[in-house]
Design a protein around this motif. Sequence first.
Motif, PDB file in Angstrom:
ATOM      1  N   PRO A  55     -27.022  11.471  33.800  1.00  0.00           N
ATOM      2  CA  PRO A  55     -26.469  12.369  34.817  1.00  0.00           C
ATOM      3  C   PRO A  55     -25.203  11.809  35.466  1.00  0.00           C
ATOM      4  O   PRO A  55     -24.391  12.564  35.998  1.00  0.00           O
ATOM      5  N   GLU A  56     -25.008  10.483  35.404  1.00  0.00           N
ATOM      6  CA  GLU A  56     -23.807   9.883  35.985  1.00  0.00           C
ATOM      7  C   GLU A  56     -22.540  10.244  35.195  1.00  0.00           C
ATOM      8  O   GLU A  56     -21.432   9.977  35.652  1.00  0.00           O
ATOM      9  N   TRP A  57     -22.695  10.860  34.031  1.00  0.00           N
ATOM     10  CA  TRP A  57     -21.539  11.314  33.252  1.00  0.00           C
ATOM     11  C   TRP A  57     -21.063  12.707  33.674  1.00  0.00           C
ATOM     12  O   TRP A  57     -20.023  13.171  33.211  1.00  0.00           O
ATOM     13  N   ALA A  58     -21.802  13.385  34.521  1.00  0.00           N
ATOM     14  CA  ALA A  58     -21.524  14.785  34.857  1.00  0.00           C
ATOM     15  C   ALA A  58     -20.097  15.008  35.359  1.00  0.00           C
ATOM     16  O   ALA A  58     -19.511  16.063  35.109  1.00  0.00           O
ATOM     17  N   ASP A  59     -19.521  14.017  36.030  1.00  0.00           N
ATOM     18  CA  ASP A  59     -18.165  14.188  36.552  1.00  0.00           C
ATOM     19  C   ASP A  59     -17.121  14.283  35.446  1.00  0.00           C
ATOM     20  O   ASP A  59     -15.997  14.693  35.680  1.00  0.00           O
ATOM     21  N   ARG A  60     -17.460  13.910  34.236  1.00  0.00           N
ATOM     22  CA  ARG A  60     -16.501  13.934  33.120  1.00  0.00           C
ATOM     23  C   ARG A  60     -16.748  15.096  32.173  1.00  0.00           C
ATOM     24  O   ARG A  60     -16.002  15.303  31.226  1.00  0.00           O
ATOM     25  N   LEU A  61     -17.813  15.893  32.429  1.00  0.00           N
ATOM     26  CA  LEU A  61     -18.111  17.033  31.574  1.00  0.00           C
ATOM     27  C   LEU A  61     -17.470  18.291  32.108  1.00  0.00           C
ATOM     28  O   LEU A  61     -17.529  18.574  33.297  1.00  0.00           O
ATOM     29  N   ALA A  62     -16.841  19.046  31.188  1.00  0.00           N
ATOM     30  CA  ALA A  62     -16.237  20.323  31.573  1.00  0.00           C
ATOM     31  C   ALA A  62     -17.345  21.338  31.819  1.00  0.00           C
ATOM     32  O   ALA A  62     -18.326  21.379  31.096  1.00  0.00           O
ATOM     33  N   GLN A  63     -17.177  22.113  32.865  1.00  0.00           N
ATOM     34  CA  GLN A  63     -18.195  23.120  33.212  1.00  0.00           C
ATOM     35  C   GLN A  63     -17.945  24.421  32.493  1.00  0.00           C
ATOM     36  O   GLN A  63     -16.918  24.838  32.225  1.00  0.00           O
ATOM     37  N   GLU A  75     -19.141   7.410  13.383  1.00  0.00           N
ATOM     38  CA  GLU A  75     -17.975   8.046  13.983  1.00  0.00           C
ATOM     39  C   GLU A  75     -18.378   9.165  14.929  1.00  0.00           C
ATOM     40  O   GLU A  75     -19.427   9.769  14.786  1.00  0.00           O
ATOM     41  N   LEU A  76     -17.511   9.381  15.888  1.00  0.00           N
ATOM     42  CA  LEU A  76     -17.618  10.500  16.810  1.00  0.00           C
ATOM     43  C   LEU A  76     -16.262  11.182  16.750  1.00  0.00           C
ATOM     44  O   LEU A  76     -15.243  10.552  17.039  1.00  0.00           O
ATOM     45  N   THR A  77     -16.239  12.450  16.331  1.00  0.00           N
ATOM     46  CA  THR A  77     -14.970  13.154  16.165  1.00  0.00           C
ATOM     47  C   THR A  77     -14.725  14.104  17.333  1.00  0.00           C
ATOM     48  O   THR A  77     -15.651  14.573  17.986  1.00  0.00           O
ATOM     49  N   PHE A  78     -13.446  14.363  17.573  1.00  0.00           N
ATOM     50  CA  PHE A  78     -13.066  15.238  18.681  1.00  0.00           C
ATOM     51  C   PHE A  78     -11.766  15.967  18.376  1.00  0.00           C
ATOM     52  O   PHE A  78     -11.011  15.596  17.482  1.00  0.00           O
ATOM     53  N   SER A  79     -11.540  17.009  19.150  1.00  0.00           N
ATOM     54  CA  SER A  79     -10.272  17.740  19.154  1.00  0.00           C
ATOM     55  C   SER A  79      -9.737  17.700  20.568  1.00  0.00           C
ATOM     56  O   SER A  79     -10.494  17.832  21.532  1.00  0.00           O
ATOM     57  N   ARG A  80      -8.445  17.519  20.690  1.00  0.00           N
ATOM     58  CA  ARG A  80      -7.819  17.498  22.007  1.00  0.00           C
ATOM     59  C   ARG A  80      -7.286  18.897  22.296  1.00  0.00           C
ATOM     60  O   ARG A  80      -6.335  19.338  21.668  1.00  0.00           O
ATOM     61  N   ALA A  81      -7.921  19.589  23.243  1.00  0.00           N
ATOM     62  CA  ALA A  81      -7.492  20.931  23.621  1.00  0.00           C
ATOM     63  C   ALA A  81      -6.252  20.877  24.500  1.00  0.00           C
ATOM     64  O   ALA A  81      -5.419  21.775  24.466  1.00  0.00           O
ATOM     65  N   SER A  82      -6.137  19.805  25.294  1.00  0.00           N
ATOM     66  CA  SER A  82      -4.971  19.581  26.156  1.00  0.00           C
ATOM     67  C   SER A  82      -5.004  18.121  26.594  1.00  0.00           C
ATOM     68  O   SER A  82      -5.903  17.380  26.205  1.00  0.00           O
ATOM     69  N   ASP A  83      -4.042  17.717  27.397  1.00  0.00           N
ATOM     70  CA  ASP A  83      -4.034  16.350  27.908  1.00  0.00           C
ATOM     71  C   ASP A  83      -5.262  16.053  28.765  1.00  0.00           C
ATOM     72  O   ASP A  83      -5.653  14.903  28.912  1.00  0.00           O
ATOM     73  N   ARG A  84      -5.844  17.097  29.327  1.00  0.00           N
ATOM     74  CA  ARG A  84      -6.954  16.916  30.265  1.00  0.00           C
ATOM     75  C   ARG A  84      -8.298  17.401  29.737  1.00  0.00           C
ATOM     76  O   ARG A  84      -9.275  17.434  30.470  1.00  0.00           O
ATOM     77  N   LEU A  85      -8.348  17.809  28.440  1.00  0.00           N
ATOM     78  CA  LEU A  85      -9.587  18.362  27.900  1.00  0.00           C
ATOM     79  C   LEU A  85      -9.785  17.939  26.436  1.00  0.00           C
ATOM     80  O   LEU A  85      -8.930  18.198  25.591  1.00  0.00           O
ATOM     81  N   GLU A 140     -11.018   6.622  32.467  1.00  0.00           N
ATOM     82  CA  GLU A 140      -9.789   5.843  32.536  1.00  0.00           C
ATOM     83  C   GLU A 140      -8.538   6.711  32.387  1.00  0.00           C
ATOM     84  O   GLU A 140      -7.522   6.456  33.037  1.00  0.00           O
ATOM     85  N   ASN A 141      -8.625   7.748  31.554  1.00  0.00           N
ATOM     86  CA  ASN A 141      -7.457   8.579  31.263  1.00  0.00           C
ATOM     87  C   ASN A 141      -7.522   9.959  31.901  1.00  0.00           C
ATOM     88  O   ASN A 141      -6.706  10.827  31.586  1.00  0.00           O
ATOM     89  N   ASP A 142      -8.487  10.167  32.789  1.00  0.00           N
ATOM     90  CA  ASP A 142      -8.629  11.395  33.570  1.00  0.00           C
ATOM     91  C   ASP A 142      -8.643  12.666  32.724  1.00  0.00           C
ATOM     92  O   ASP A 142      -7.820  13.554  32.899  1.00  0.00           O
ATOM     93  N   PHE A 143      -9.603  12.734  31.774  1.00  0.00           N
ATOM     94  CA  PHE A 143      -9.801  13.986  31.057  1.00  0.00           C
ATOM     95  C   PHE A 143     -11.271  14.376  31.111  1.00  0.00           C
ATOM     96  O   PHE A 143     -12.128  13.562  31.442  1.00  0.00           O
ATOM     97  N   LYS A 144     -11.526  15.639  30.848  1.00  0.00           N
ATOM     98  CA  LYS A 144     -12.885  16.171  30.823  1.00  0.00           C
ATOM     99  C   LYS A 144     -13.320  16.348  29.370  1.00  0.00           C
ATOM    100  O   LYS A 144     -12.489  16.479  28.467  1.00  0.00           O
ATOM    101  N   ILE A 145     -14.620  16.385  29.166  1.00  0.00           N
ATOM    102  CA  ILE A 145     -15.202  16.485  27.831  1.00  0.00           C
ATOM    103  C   ILE A 145     -15.986  17.786  27.708  1.00  0.00           C
ATOM    104  O   ILE A 145     -16.826  18.091  28.554  1.00  0.00           O
ATOM    105  N   VAL A 146     -15.737  18.515  26.629  1.00  0.00           N
ATOM    106  CA  VAL A 146     -16.560  19.667  26.260  1.00  0.00           C
ATOM    107  C   VAL A 146     -17.538  19.161  25.200  1.00  0.00           C
ATOM    108  O   VAL A 146     -17.130  18.796  24.099  1.00  0.00           O
TER     109      VAL A 146
END
Length: 99
Positions: free
Chosen positions: A91-99, A30-40, A71-77
């Motif tokens: 490095p091709e994932w960089a566009d989906r990582l939150a800075q 499993e990989l767990t996550f929390s949704r901070a917002s619709d975009r994060l 696909e769903n236009d969100f960024k990942i922390v």
Amino acid sequence: MSIDVEISLEESDSKGRYVARVEGTSGVAELTFSRASDRLVIVDHTKVPDSLRGMGVGAALAARVVADARENDFKIVPLCPFFRAQAGRHPEWADRLAQ
């Protein structure tokens, strides 16, 4: 080695997880996550049992999160050390990582 990994998404409220199963094996990863917002989304933990180690299951989970982010236009922390390490190898994932 080619394996057949089935990944499903379970989500409720602001928490969720991606669950991976491999045909012919026991245990789930499993990989767990929390949704901070619709975009994060904050990826906070990846767990792969010993029975699935070395098969690329964790990498498949990480890639699925990135694909969903595109696909769903969100960024990942990337708080999870494993996910952060995978992102460093891709490095091709960089566009989906939150800075």
